[in-house]
Design an enzyme around this catalytic site. Structure first.
Site, PDB file in Angstrom:
ATOM      1  N   ASP A 157      39.357   3.909  14.085  1.00 51.31           N
ATOM      2  CA  ASP A 157      39.337   5.325  13.737  1.00 51.31           C
ATOM      3  C   ASP A 157      37.914   5.892  13.658  1.00 51.31           C
ATOM      4  OD1 ASP A 157      40.525   7.709  13.205  1.00 51.31           O
ATOM      5  OD2 ASP A 157      41.219   7.237  11.183  1.00 51.31           O
ATOM      6  N   LYS A 201      46.785   7.652   9.294  1.00 48.41           N
ATOM      7  CA  LYS A 201      45.525   8.360   9.027  1.00 48.41           C
ATOM      8  C   LYS A 201      45.202   8.294   7.542  1.00 48.41           C
ATOM      9  CE  LYS A 201      42.901  10.927  11.698  1.00 48.41           C
ATOM     10  NZ  LYS A 201      42.222  10.311  12.817  1.00 48.41           N
ATOM     11  N   LYS A 255      38.655  22.318  13.209  1.00 47.90           N
ATOM     12  CA  LYS A 255      39.272  21.751  12.013  1.00 47.90           C
ATOM     13  C   LYS A 255      38.577  22.230  10.739  1.00 47.90           C
ATOM     14  CE  LYS A 255      40.020  17.086  10.321  1.00 47.90           C
ATOM     15  NZ  LYS A 255      39.966  15.730  10.861  1.00 47.90           N
ATOM     16  N   LYS A 311      36.017   4.776  10.558  1.00 42.60           N
ATOM     17  CA  LYS A 311      36.537   5.105   9.220  1.00 42.60           C
ATOM     18  C   LYS A 311      36.975   3.848   8.493  1.00 42.60           C
ATOM     19  CE  LYS A 311      39.088   9.468   9.558  1.00 42.60           C
ATOM     20  NZ  LYS A 311      38.781   9.879  10.855  1.00 42.60           N
TER      21      LYS A 311
HETATM   22  P1  NAI Z   1      44.760  14.706  21.733  1.00 43.32           P
HETATM   23  O1  NAI Z   1      46.155  14.763  21.244  1.00 43.32           O
HETATM   24  O2  NAI Z   1      44.126  15.934  22.236  1.00 43.32           O
HETATM   25  O3  NAI Z   1      44.610  13.611  22.855  1.00 43.32           O
HETATM   26  C1  NAI Z   1      45.353  12.448  22.896  1.00 43.32           C
HETATM   27  C2  NAI Z   1      45.755  12.182  24.324  1.00 43.32           C
HETATM   28  O4  NAI Z   1      46.425  10.928  24.361  1.00 43.32           O
HETATM   29  C3  NAI Z   1      46.747  13.207  24.876  1.00 43.32           C
HETATM   30  O5  NAI Z   1      46.240  13.719  26.089  1.00 43.32           O
HETATM   31  C4  NAI Z   1      48.038  12.410  25.111  1.00 43.32           C
HETATM   32  O6  NAI Z   1      48.741  12.836  26.232  1.00 43.32           O
HETATM   33  C5  NAI Z   1      47.458  11.007  25.303  1.00 43.32           C
HETATM   34  N1  NAI Z   1      48.372   9.895  25.036  1.00 43.32           N
HETATM   35  C6  NAI Z   1      49.296   9.748  24.063  1.00 43.32           C
HETATM   36  N2  NAI Z   1      49.882   8.535  24.136  1.00 43.32           N
HETATM   37  C7  NAI Z   1      49.287   7.892  25.170  1.00 43.32           C
HETATM   38  C8  NAI Z   1      49.427   6.603  25.730  1.00 43.32           C
HETATM   39  N3  NAI Z   1      50.334   5.744  25.262  1.00 43.32           N
HETATM   40  N4  NAI Z   1      48.637   6.269  26.765  1.00 43.32           N
HETATM   41  C9  NAI Z   1      47.714   7.146  27.272  1.00 43.32           C
HETATM   42  N5  NAI Z   1      47.557   8.377  26.791  1.00 43.32           N
HETATM   43  C10 NAI Z   1      48.326   8.743  25.738  1.00 43.32           C
HETATM   44  O7  NAI Z   1      43.935  14.082  20.500  1.00 43.32           O
HETATM   45  P2  NAI Z   1      42.347  14.033  20.273  1.00 43.32           P
HETATM   46  O8  NAI Z   1      41.956  15.180  19.437  1.00 43.32           O
HETATM   47  O9  NAI Z   1      41.670  13.804  21.564  1.00 43.32           O
HETATM   48  O10 NAI Z   1      42.246  12.727  19.353  1.00 43.32           O
HETATM   49  C11 NAI Z   1      42.546  11.477  19.923  1.00 43.32           C
HETATM   50  C12 NAI Z   1      42.656  10.411  18.858  1.00 43.32           C
HETATM   51  O11 NAI Z   1      41.418  10.284  18.198  1.00 43.32           O
HETATM   52  C13 NAI Z   1      43.704  10.697  17.794  1.00 43.32           C
HETATM   53  O12 NAI Z   1      44.411   9.521  17.480  1.00 43.32           O
HETATM   54  C14 NAI Z   1      42.872  11.102  16.610  1.00 43.32           C
HETATM   55  O13 NAI Z   1      43.501  10.825  15.377  1.00 43.32           O
HETATM   56  C15 NAI Z   1      41.644  10.232  16.810  1.00 43.32           C
HETATM   57  N6  NAI Z   1      40.509  10.754  16.088  1.00 43.32           N
HETATM   58  C16 NAI Z   1      39.948  11.958  16.412  1.00 43.32           C
HETATM   59  C17 NAI Z   1      38.871  12.439  15.704  1.00 43.32           C
HETATM   60  C18 NAI Z   1      38.212  13.711  16.047  1.00 43.32           C
HETATM   61  O14 NAI Z   1      37.306  14.122  15.359  1.00 43.32           O
HETATM   62  N7  NAI Z   1      38.572  14.353  17.118  1.00 43.32           N
HETATM   63  C19 NAI Z   1      38.335  11.701  14.550  1.00 43.32           C
HETATM   64  C20 NAI Z   1      39.001  10.454  14.292  1.00 43.32           C
HETATM   65  C21 NAI Z   1      40.016  10.008  15.058  1.00 43.32           C
END
Ligand code: NAI
Length: 528
Positions: A320, A369, A413, A484
């Protein structure tokens, strides 16, 4: 004063390796009838890193998400020096938020009393992300949008920049991935139009596949990694999970508690249902000896996966990204407790409106989370029993974490925190923070740093004088600064305090560079 590069007087490196000798001063503590006996220890060691920074591909799982598309856009803008206009003027690309690219280390003080600093990246030969011949991105997504469309949907980067990036991004499409709706929120199902099928597997592997269990997915992922490496003439790849947060996988004896159980379960129709897609990527990476990092909170690195990685000496890290609220918490709690102030109540609220927030609006994914966010103060609190000692019970601050999905705010956010502490003579002190920031602009440079560090750590070796060179432990707790909930090897304390995490990484690399560790004693300024 900042200098770009530096040399250490009297130190000569070979063209193959940067090598240094150093003395590791430490302590051993023995408890005798409640009394601590501390023995200072001293060990001569040699540390080295190969000078060759390999052409590296970072393969993101979740490439088409907000983080993936933002990192790709930002990276390409930096690599091709793309500037863009906004109402407040012309903007040039940068890597702000990347510790490696945008922070410095102190080299020392000149005779005139001026501190001299050098870029963090100048300590060791890191892969250079500004150089497209040295660093590139690729990866998987369950959604088939091209990366330009993905960037548009993420709505993070300025639109004028998006237009300039279009020709670089619209021909890049994520590879099909493994999807299991049981691990992510039901609201994600509509995105899944780019998944690995038996037909695709046949195309990738050149033969019919047995689709019992989940071993076949691992084989397809390995073939995808090899293809990407070959097609792009890469020397090395790093795989990083930045896809949706999954729910925690149950740890079940007979299924995933050991390497043997895990590998057997992969071929079993029922047992393999407990192996999360993220763990399948980790297993594939371990088998290809590729560094794997988990950027989401779920327990991808179940005991069987960790045992497999350690035995194979394949690097793993996570969990994370520590990007915003938790990063602040690991600084603020450390500051309070180390000042002798007692945090008694920490309330953390978030709301966000991106797809990550939508996924986290489902209780099982939110729970993953909540766990990584909650544990961050544990070691800091445990370090000070003067504040927290209460006979017969372990005292901790009251601590709650709330995350809500509010579509309107998009990726921007909001994090609101209230820290209440006990101060002198039972007085109370309340600190309130309000943080507004585009989440992906914080996460993207951290993702890059994790990959650059993960690659670099694979080249780092240490030994006792004339002993055998040894690699660092496959469970990369040296990258805790970015996590994290840092993963650590067995029997190893978890360090969450941000300054300690940074000092660890910096000091190890200072040793490689031939610089003394930074003690901040500065006796030259304090003694007549
Ligand atoms: P997002 O939802 O925009 O992107 C995630 C992507 O993963 C989506 O495009 C989705 O289609 C794809 N996806 C889902 N399951 C999949 C799989 N099995 N195989 C391949 N692709 C798959 O989310 P975002 O904002 O990019 O965040 C991504 C991750 O990072 C989340 O788990 C979030 O909790 C974690 N995270 C983000 C932080 C931030 O500041 N943006 C901080 C800490 C963690």
């Amino acid at each position: 004063m900042l200098v770009d590069t530096f040399s250490v007087a009297g130190k000569a490196d070979t063209t193959d390796y940067k090598t240094s000798k150093f003395v590791y001063n430490n302590t051993e503590v023995e408890m005798k009838d409640g009394h601590a006996v501390v023995t200072p220890t001293r060990k001569e060691l040699e540390i080295r890193i190969s000078q060759h920074a390999p052409k590296t591909g970072l393969m993101l799982v979740g490439f088409g998400g907000s983080n993936g598309s933002t990192l790709l856009g930002g990276l390409l803008a930096n690599q091709h020096n793309i500037s863009w206009e906004r109402k407040d003027g012309v903007c040039n690309p940068n890597f702000f938020g990347s510790m490696i690219e945008s922070s410095t280390v102190r080299l020392g003080t000149t005779h005139a009393g001026e501190d001299v600093y050098a870029p963090f990246r100048s300590l060791v030969p890191f892969v250079d992300p500004k150089n497209p011949d040295q660093f590139m991105l690729g990866g998987w997504d369950i959604n088939n949008d091209n990366m330009y469309a993905a960037m548009q949907k993420a709505a993070v980067l300025d639109v004028t920049l998006q237009h300039k990036l279009r020709p670089y991004m619209e021909n890049i499409t994520p590879m099909p991935s493994v999807f299991d709706i049981n691990f992510v929120a039901a609201n994600q199902e509509d995105r899944a139009n780019n998944v690995i099928t038996a037909e695709y597997a046949k195309e990738m592997l050149g033969e019919e596949v047995d689709t019992t269990g989940r071993r076949w997915y691992v084989e397809v992922i390995k073939a995808q990694m090899r293809k990407f490496k070959e097609e792009n003439n890469l020397e090395k790849i790093v795989v990083l999970w930045t896809a949706n947060t999954e729910c925690f996988a149950p740890i079940i004896e007979g299924v995933n508690t050991t390497e043997a159980e895990l590998l057997a379960s992969l071929k079993d129709a029922e047992k393999s249902k407990h192996i999360a897609p993220s763990s399948l990527f980790a297993i594939a990476a371990i088998e290809e000896k590729v560094t794997f990092i988990n950027g989401s909170p779920q327990n991808t690195l179940v005991p069987g996966v960790i045992e497999y990685a350690v035995r194979n000496r394949s690097m793993i890290g996570g969990d994370d990204f520590k990007s915003g609220q938790t990063k602040m918490k690991s600084v603020l709690t450390d500051f309070l407790v180390s000042s002798g102030i007692k945090p008694t109540c920490i309330a953390s609220y978030n709301h966000l409106g991106n797809n990550d927030g939508l996924n986290l609006s489902s209780p099982a994914q939110f729970r993953s989370k909540e766990i990584t966010k909650a544990n961050v103060v544990d070691d800091i609190v445990a370090s000070n029993d003067i504040l927290y000692k209460r006979p017969g019970e372990i005292e901790k601050p009251d601590h709650c974490i709330v995350i809500k999905y509010l579509k309107y705010v998009g990726d921007s956010k909001r994090a609101m925190d209230e820290y209440t502490s006990e101060i002198f003579m039972r007085g109370k002190n309340t600190i309130v923070l309000h943080n507004t920031c585009e989440d992906s602009l914080l996460a993207a440079p951290i993702i890059m740093d994790m990959a650059l560090c993960g690659e670099m750590l694979g080249r780092l070796q240490i030994r006792e004088p004339n002993g055998e060179w040894e690699n660092f432990h496959p469970v990369m707790n040296t990258i805790s600064f970015f996590c994290k909930a840092p993963r650590v090897p067995d029997q190893t304390p978890i360090i969450n305090a941000l300054p300690a995490q940074r000092a660890c990484l910096e000091n190890i690399l200072r040793c490689v560079a031939g610089l003394p560790i930074e003690t901040n004693m500065r006796l030259e300024n304090r003694v007549m």
